[in-house]
Design a protein around this motif. Structure first.
Motif, short mmCIF file in Angstrom:
data_model
loop_
_atom_site.label_atom_id
_atom_site.label_comp_id
_atom_site.label_asym_id
_atom_site.label_seq_id
_atom_site.Cartn_x
_atom_site.Cartn_y
_atom_site.Cartn_z
N ILE A 25 57.26 -4.77 106.58
CA ILE A 25 56.62 -5.25 105.24
C ILE A 25 57.64 -6.26 104.80
O ILE A 25 58.57 -5.79 104.09
CB ILE A 25 56.41 -3.78 104.55
N SER A 26 57.19 -7.44 104.73
CA SER A 26 57.85 -8.70 104.20
C SER A 26 56.56 -9.26 103.74
O SER A 26 55.58 -9.58 104.14
CB SER A 26 58.42 -9.38 105.27
N HIS A 27 57.10 -10.12 102.63
CA HIS A 27 55.86 -10.85 101.86
C HIS A 27 56.69 -12.28 101.33
O HIS A 27 57.70 -12.13 100.55
CB HIS A 27 55.24 -10.33 100.96
N ASP A 28 56.06 -13.21 101.95
CA ASP A 28 56.39 -14.55 101.11
C ASP A 28 55.14 -14.77 99.93
O ASP A 28 54.15 -14.93 100.35
CB ASP A 28 56.25 -15.78 102.14
N TYR A 29 55.76 -14.92 98.73
CA TYR A 29 54.70 -14.85 97.60
C TYR A 29 54.10 -16.29 97.57
O TYR A 29 54.81 -17.49 97.91
CB TYR A 29 55.53 -14.62 96.25
N SER A 36 60.61 -14.06 97.87
CA SER A 36 59.93 -13.14 98.97
C SER A 36 60.69 -11.92 98.86
O SER A 36 61.94 -11.67 98.29
CB SER A 36 60.32 -13.81 100.45
N SER A 38 61.55 -7.99 101.62
CA SER A 38 61.27 -7.37 102.56
C SER A 38 61.60 -5.81 102.17
O SER A 38 62.74 -5.58 102.04
CB SER A 38 62.05 -7.73 103.72
N PRO A 57 53.09 0.42 103.13
CA PRO A 57 53.67 -0.11 101.88
C PRO A 57 53.87 1.18 101.04
O PRO A 57 53.36 2.15 101.25
CB PRO A 57 52.18 -0.59 101.60
N GLU A 94 50.17 -11.01 91.66
CA GLU A 94 50.82 -10.78 93.06
C GLU A 94 51.94 -9.67 93.05
O GLU A 94 51.88 -8.98 93.86
CB GLU A 94 51.17 -12.18 93.75
N MET A 98 52.35 -6.16 95.17
CA MET A 98 53.27 -6.09 96.40
C MET A 98 54.59 -5.23 95.89
O MET A 98 55.15 -4.56 96.81
CB MET A 98 53.86 -7.34 96.55
#
Length: 177
Positions: A25-29, A36, A38, A57, A94, A98
């Protein structure tokens, strides 16, 4: 993103690698370019050795007493927030999606400032970042610096033109009254 290596013991008692790569679970905003995170790991109140506890999540990024959450956070340069195209309302939406629970604790009148009921261990692993405390006190941090954060009000500020990344472990703790 970061590399995460997870080890375990196989049925023969041998140490093995069960996962080597990016955390699941990683996210680049999108709304905050360069930001970002992780989700690296977590433990339950009664920790048990497991092969994977970070593949789903979290419903709350704030661990309960005795639990832990480990993550990386990459902060974009401060100029991202000053850019006319930056939309703080869309960015907050966002963030809420997240990092539930954690973002709820962020102050609306002082962006980035927050207090969590956790004891945190943070290590700067890339770049430079400032730890802001009350009264505008700024503590500059560089790669290798470690912060022990004890549930007090703070914010992370990147005053450079490069991204900065911290690895942080949040340990659920009883908040002081």
């Amino acid at each position: 993103m970061v590399r995460r290596v997870v080890t375990a013991t196989d049925e023969n008692g041998k140490a093995i690698v069960v996962n080597d790569g990016q955390p699941p679970i990683s996210h680049d905003y999108v709304q905050t370019p360069g930001f970002s995170d992780s989700f690296v790991w977590r433990t339950d109140r009664k920790p048990k050795l497991a092969h994977e506890l970070a593949s789903e999540p979290l419903s709350d990024y704030i661990p309960k007493i005795g639990e832990s959450v480990a993550l990386t956070v990459t902060f974009p340069p401060g100029s991202v927030y000053a850019d006319p195209s930056y939309d703080p309302v869309a960015a907050r939406e966002e963030d809420l999606a997240m990092m539930p629970g954690l973002v709820d604790l962020f102050e609306t009148d002082e962006p980035g400032m927050h207090r969590t009921p956790t004891a945190d261990y943070a290590v700067v692993i890339k770049g430079q970042v400032n730890l802001e405390l009350d009264d505008g006190v700024m503590v500059p941090l560089e790669v290798g610096d470690i912060v022990v954060q004890n549930g007090n009000r703070h914010a992370w500020r990147n005053m450079t033109e490069e991204t900065a990344t911290i690895f942080v472990v949040l340990l659920g703790a009883e908040a002081e009254k």
